[in-house]
Design an enzyme around this catalytic site. Structure first.
Site, PDB file in Angstrom:
ATOM      1  N   ASP A  94       0.886  -1.126   0.129  1.00 55.66           N
ATOM      2  CA  ASP A  94       0.092  -0.009   0.199  1.00 55.66           C
ATOM      3  C   ASP A  94       0.717   1.199   0.057  1.00 55.66           C
ATOM      4  OD1 ASP A  94      -2.472  -0.952  -0.256  1.00 55.66           O
ATOM      5  OD2 ASP A  94      -2.622  -1.701   1.897  1.00 55.66           O
ATOM      6  N   ASP A 151      -6.763  -4.789  -4.446  1.00 51.80           N
ATOM      7  CA  ASP A 151      -6.455  -3.459  -4.007  1.00 51.80           C
ATOM      8  C   ASP A 151      -5.023  -3.241  -4.681  1.00 51.80           C
ATOM      9  OD1 ASP A 151      -7.514  -5.226  -2.068  1.00 51.80           O
ATOM     10  OD2 ASP A 151      -7.646  -3.512  -0.405  1.00 51.80           O
TER      11      ASP A 151
END
Ligand code: GLY
Length: 374
Positions: A94, A151
């Site tokens: 991330d 994601d």
């Protein structure tokens, strides 16, 4: 459309001009808001994956208005995030979310060289998570060496950007390999996506597809679907390859077919009938993806995507936006995860607000295009 968009934008801009000062007083990176205050991330301190969205809001508003208050706050938080670049055991894939919207935005909008260097460090961390069997590893922990999640399609933007900045094709190549694996192993026939694929880290064979943040194995977590829709669109635009735009089209059709009648988005498109579990982050993120996809494909098809985006955004504005001065955030009914309420259920979570602001900026023609390689 112009009127409500301008009104919503102006309200967002004044809410976050107040918010910038409040967050600085609190000395935190806001994750959500509650009781008139911001609340920091629930886990991992400033290494938590959402840290970039708050400066992202600030940079979008700075770009649109030129008001110094937003830039000052973005830079305050950038300092905190830059320190996190040393926390190897906490940072994960991330870093795309974290640094594209903070240091990356800073460099994009001002040309700051230190911000560029820090963004390149983040890109190298992401590259370092690549497993040559064909995927970017999501999270740390010995038992999760084979985990990849949908994601990550958004995090790949850091790699496109780094290839463009350095002239080194390796970043793009890794992004392509991961995107191809994702297309093959995550997307289903009907255009829906699973959240997690667990690969054998030695061979790259897909072993399992657990439910992740969705309702159940085989179900469709709506925010994951939004990541897929927007992530494949960004892959198509940044890499110039139509196969990714086609994948985004499939994801978009599935998402659009499942928007609730009132324009809000269920937390999982397969959740039990009658279950009131909404995730407005998914709706806001999907609207951004649909608007980009519309520009990418043009023609009548584009109008379908724009209409769906407008339906989502109007519903957020009229049914779930708290525009009162006391509320430091906008979108209510954001849900982090279907089964685990630890990171928030039906509350204001600020990465939903980031995508709402980004969508408003797109509609007003002031989007800072923070996910693009240039
Ligand atoms: N990237 C984790 C989430 O969407 O909750």
């Amino acid at each position: 459309m112009a009127n409500w968009v301008d009104t919503a934008f102006e309200r967002a801009a004044s809410k976050f001009a107040r918010g910038a000062k409040l967050a600085a007083q609190q000395g935190i990176i806001p994750y959500k808001s509650e009781g008139g205050r911001y609340v920091p991330s629930p886990f991992d301190g400033n290494s938590w994956w959402t840290g970039g969205f708050w400066p992202g809001i600030m940079w979008q508003l700075y770009h649109a208005t030129g008001e110094a208050v937003y830039k000052t706050e973005a830079l305050r938080v950038e300092e905190l995030l830059t320190r996190e670049l040393m926390t190897f055991d906490l940072l994960n894939h991330d870093v795309g979310f974290m640094y594209m919207l903070s240091t990356g935005a800073h460099h994009r909008l001002t040309g700051d060289e230190a911000a560029r260097t820090n963004t390149l460090h983040a890109a190298s961390l992401l590259m370092g998570r690549f497993n040559p069997e064909g995927f970017i590893r999501a999270w740390p922990g010995k038992e999760r060496a084979g985990y990849a999640i949908i994601d990550c399609m958004m995090n790949l933007t850091l790699l496109y950007w780094a290839s463009r900045q350095t002239g080194d094709p390796r970043y793009d190549k890794v992004a392509r390999i991961h995107a191809d694996t994702t297309m093959r192993e995550f997307l289903r026939e009907d255009g829906s996506s699973c959240h997690i694929v667990v690969f054998d880290p030695e061979t790259g064979k897909a072993l399992e597809r657990p439910r992740g943040q969705g309702y159940a194995e085989g179900s469709s977590w709506s925010r994951g679907q939004a990541w897929a829709l927007y992530g494949f669109t960004l892959a198509g635009l940044n890499l110039g390859e139509s196969k990714y735009i086609d994948a985004a089209r499939r994801c978009a059709r599935y998402f659009m077919a499942h928007i609730r009648e009132d324009g809000l988005t269920d937390s999982d498109f397969c959740q039990p009938e009658g279950e009131e579990r909404i995730d407005n982050i998914a709706g806001a993120c999907a609207a951004c993806g649909l608007l980009e996809l519309a520009d990418a494909v043009g023609g009548e098809e584009a109008e379908t995507y724009r209409a769906a985006a407008e339906k989502l955004l109007r519903a957020l504005d009229t049914l779930c936006a708290d525009w009162s001065e006391e509320a430091p955030g906008i979108l209510q009914k954001c849900t982090a995860s279907y089964h685990d309420d630890g990171a928030g259920r039906h509350v204001n979570i600020l990465y939903g607000d980031y995508f709402f602001v980004e969508a408003l900026c797109k509609l007003r023609g002031t989007d800072a295009r923070l996910w693009m390689k240039d």
